[in-house]
Design a protein around this motif. Structure first.
Motif, PDB file in Angstrom:
ATOM      1  N   ALA A 162     -20.959  40.650   3.167  1.00  0.00           N
ATOM      2  CA  ALA A 162     -20.398  39.295   3.146  1.00  0.00           C
ATOM      3  C   ALA A 162     -20.298  38.767   4.575  1.00  0.00           C
ATOM      4  O   ALA A 162     -19.712  39.410   5.441  1.00  0.00           O
ATOM      5  N   ILE A 163     -20.901  37.619   4.814  1.00  0.00           N
ATOM      6  CA  ILE A 163     -20.899  36.989   6.130  1.00  0.00           C
ATOM      7  C   ILE A 163     -20.045  35.734   6.042  1.00  0.00           C
ATOM      8  O   ILE A 163     -20.339  34.831   5.253  1.00  0.00           O
TER       9      ILE A 163
ATOM     10  N   TYR B 222     -20.877  45.471  19.663  1.00  0.00           N
ATOM     11  CA  TYR B 222     -22.255  44.998  19.736  1.00  0.00           C
ATOM     12  C   TYR B 222     -23.085  45.615  18.612  1.00  0.00           C
ATOM     13  O   TYR B 222     -23.884  44.937  17.963  1.00  0.00           O
ATOM     14  N   PHE B 223     -22.900  46.905  18.373  1.00  0.00           N
ATOM     15  CA  PHE B 223     -23.634  47.552  17.286  1.00  0.00           C
ATOM     16  C   PHE B 223     -23.295  46.917  15.936  1.00  0.00           C
ATOM     17  O   PHE B 223     -24.176  46.719  15.098  1.00  0.00           O
ATOM     18  N   VAL B 224     -22.027  46.604  15.706  1.00  0.00           N
ATOM     19  CA  VAL B 224     -21.637  45.949  14.453  1.00  0.00           C
ATOM     20  C   VAL B 224     -22.317  44.587  14.364  1.00  0.00           C
ATOM     21  O   VAL B 224     -22.916  44.235  13.344  1.00  0.00           O
TER      22      VAL B 224
ATOM     23  N   PHE C  88     -24.041  33.823  14.571  1.00  0.00           N
ATOM     24  CA  PHE C  88     -25.424  34.274  14.414  1.00  0.00           C
ATOM     25  C   PHE C  88     -26.427  33.155  14.692  1.00  0.00           C
ATOM     26  O   PHE C  88     -27.565  33.412  15.051  1.00  0.00           O
ATOM     27  N   GLN C  89     -26.005  31.914  14.527  1.00  0.00           N
ATOM     28  CA  GLN C  89     -26.909  30.782  14.714  1.00  0.00           C
ATOM     29  C   GLN C  89     -26.938  30.279  16.159  1.00  0.00           C
ATOM     30  O   GLN C  89     -27.696  29.371  16.472  1.00  0.00           O
ATOM     31  N   GLN C  90     -26.136  30.863  17.030  1.00  0.00           N
ATOM     32  CA  GLN C  90     -26.132  30.455  18.434  1.00  0.00           C
ATOM     33  C   GLN C  90     -27.507  30.715  19.030  1.00  0.00           C
ATOM     34  O   GLN C  90     -28.127  31.734  18.763  1.00  0.00           O
ATOM     35  N   VAL C  91     -27.980  29.788  19.846  1.00  0.00           N
ATOM     36  CA  VAL C  91     -29.278  29.966  20.492  1.00  0.00           C
ATOM     37  C   VAL C  91     -29.146  30.074  22.008  1.00  0.00           C
ATOM     38  O   VAL C  91     -30.063  30.530  22.671  1.00  0.00           O
ATOM     39  N   GLU C  92     -28.013  29.656  22.531  1.00  0.00           N
ATOM     40  CA  GLU C  92     -27.795  29.760  23.970  1.00  0.00           C
ATOM     41  C   GLU C  92     -27.477  31.207  24.308  1.00  0.00           C
ATOM     42  O   GLU C  92     -26.673  31.847  23.649  1.00  0.00           O
ATOM     43  N   GLY C  93     -28.105  31.705  25.338  1.00  0.00           N
ATOM     44  CA  GLY C  93     -27.941  33.108  25.709  1.00  0.00           C
ATOM     45  C   GLY C  93     -26.569  33.434  26.252  1.00  0.00           C
ATOM     46  O   GLY C  93     -26.035  32.712  27.083  1.00  0.00           O
ATOM     47  N   ASP C  94     -25.989  34.475  25.737  1.00  0.00           N
ATOM     48  CA  ASP C  94     -24.748  35.037  26.274  1.00  0.00           C
ATOM     49  C   ASP C  94     -25.125  36.245  27.104  1.00  0.00           C
ATOM     50  O   ASP C  94     -26.023  36.998  26.743  1.00  0.00           O
TER      51      ASP C  94
ATOM     52  N   ARG D 135     -25.194  43.538  11.573  1.00  0.00           N
ATOM     53  CA  ARG D 135     -24.893  42.473  10.629  1.00  0.00           C
ATOM     54  C   ARG D 135     -25.853  41.288  10.810  1.00  0.00           C
ATOM     55  O   ARG D 135     -26.348  40.743   9.842  1.00  0.00           O
ATOM     56  N   LYS D 136     -26.124  40.913  12.041  1.00  0.00           N
ATOM     57  CA  LYS D 136     -26.991  39.765  12.303  1.00  0.00           C
ATOM     58  C   LYS D 136     -28.430  40.035  11.871  1.00  0.00           C
ATOM     59  O   LYS D 136     -29.070  39.207  11.238  1.00  0.00           O
ATOM     60  N   TYR D 137     -28.950  41.193  12.235  1.00  0.00           N
ATOM     61  CA  TYR D 137     -30.355  41.501  11.975  1.00  0.00           C
ATOM     62  C   TYR D 137     -30.571  42.333  10.713  1.00  0.00           C
ATOM     63  O   TYR D 137     -31.678  42.791  10.455  1.00  0.00           O
ATOM     64  N   ARG D 138     -29.496  42.558   9.967  1.00  0.00           N
ATOM     65  CA  ARG D 138     -29.550  43.313   8.711  1.00  0.00           C
ATOM     66  C   ARG D 138     -30.218  44.673   8.904  1.00  0.00           C
ATOM     67  O   ARG D 138     -31.159  45.050   8.200  1.00  0.00           O
TER      68      ARG D 138
END
Length: 152
Positions: free
Chosen positions: A30-31, A133-135, A39-45, A139-142
Motif C-alpha cells: 500500500a502506497i 533508503y533501502f525501504v 516517488f514522483q519527485q524529479v528534482e535530484g536530492d 517501495r519505489k522501484y518495487r
C-alpha cells in the motif's frame, strides 16, 4: 477407490497451498498519497549520510528521497540500532550481489557496490538513513532485497 480419493484430496490441497502461497507473496504494498508524491519527485536530492563519531559517509542522489525521509519514514529512534544493522546487512549483501549481475538486474538501479561491514559500528544516523533508503528504494522501484516486505 479410497486411494484415488486420497490422491485427489492431496492434489487439491497441494494446489490450494501453491495458490495461497503465491498470492500472499505477491501482495501489493500500500502506497500512501504522501509516499506517491515523494516517488514522483524529479528534482535530484543529494543526501549525505555521515556520523560525527565515525569517518564513514554515504552519499545518495535520488529524487524524492529526502522528501520521503522527512514526510513518510518513521522518525529517528523508532527502530533500535541493532534492528537497523541486521536489516542493512541483509539488504547490502543482496544489493551487492545484484550489482555484480547486470544481465539479470537493472544496472541503472544497481550501479555501485556498498562497502558495509558488520564488524564496524557506523552509528545510529548512518544505519537509520541507509535502512530508510533501502525501504524507499524497494517501495519505489518495487524491488525485494530480502525475504521480508520493507515496512514503514
Amino acid at each position: 477407490m479410497i486411494k484415488k480419493l486420497f490422491a485427489a484430496i492431496a492434489i487439491c490441497s497441494l494446489l490450494f497451498i501453491c495458490v495461497v502461497g503465491c498470492n500472499s507473496s505477491k501482495q501489493a504494498i500500500a502506497i500512501s498519497d504522501e509516499e506517491q508524491k515523494a516517488f514522483q519527485q524529479v528534482e535530484g536530492d543529494t543526501i549525505e549520510i555521515s556520523s560525527d563519531k565515525t569517518e564513514y559517509e554515504i552519499i545518495i542522489i535520488e529524487p524524492g528521497f529526502n522528501y520521503w525521509l522527512l514526510s513518510v519514514a518513521r522518525p529517528e529512534g523508532y527502530y533500535s540500532q541493532s534492528f537497523l544493522e541486521a536489516r542493512n546487512q541483509i539488504w547490502v549483501i543482496s544489493w551487492n550481489q545484484r550489482v555484480l549481475q547486470p544481465n539479470q538486474f537493472n544496472p541503472n538501479l544497481y550501479e555501485l557496490q556498498i562497502d558495509y561491514r558488520p564488524d564496524i559500528d557506523y552509528g545510529y544516523e548512518v544505519n537509520y538513513k541507509l535502512y530508510n533508503y533501502f525501504v524507499y528504494f524497494q517501495r519505489k522501484y518495487r524491488q525485494r532485497l530480502g525475504t521480508f516486505t520493507p515496512r514503514l
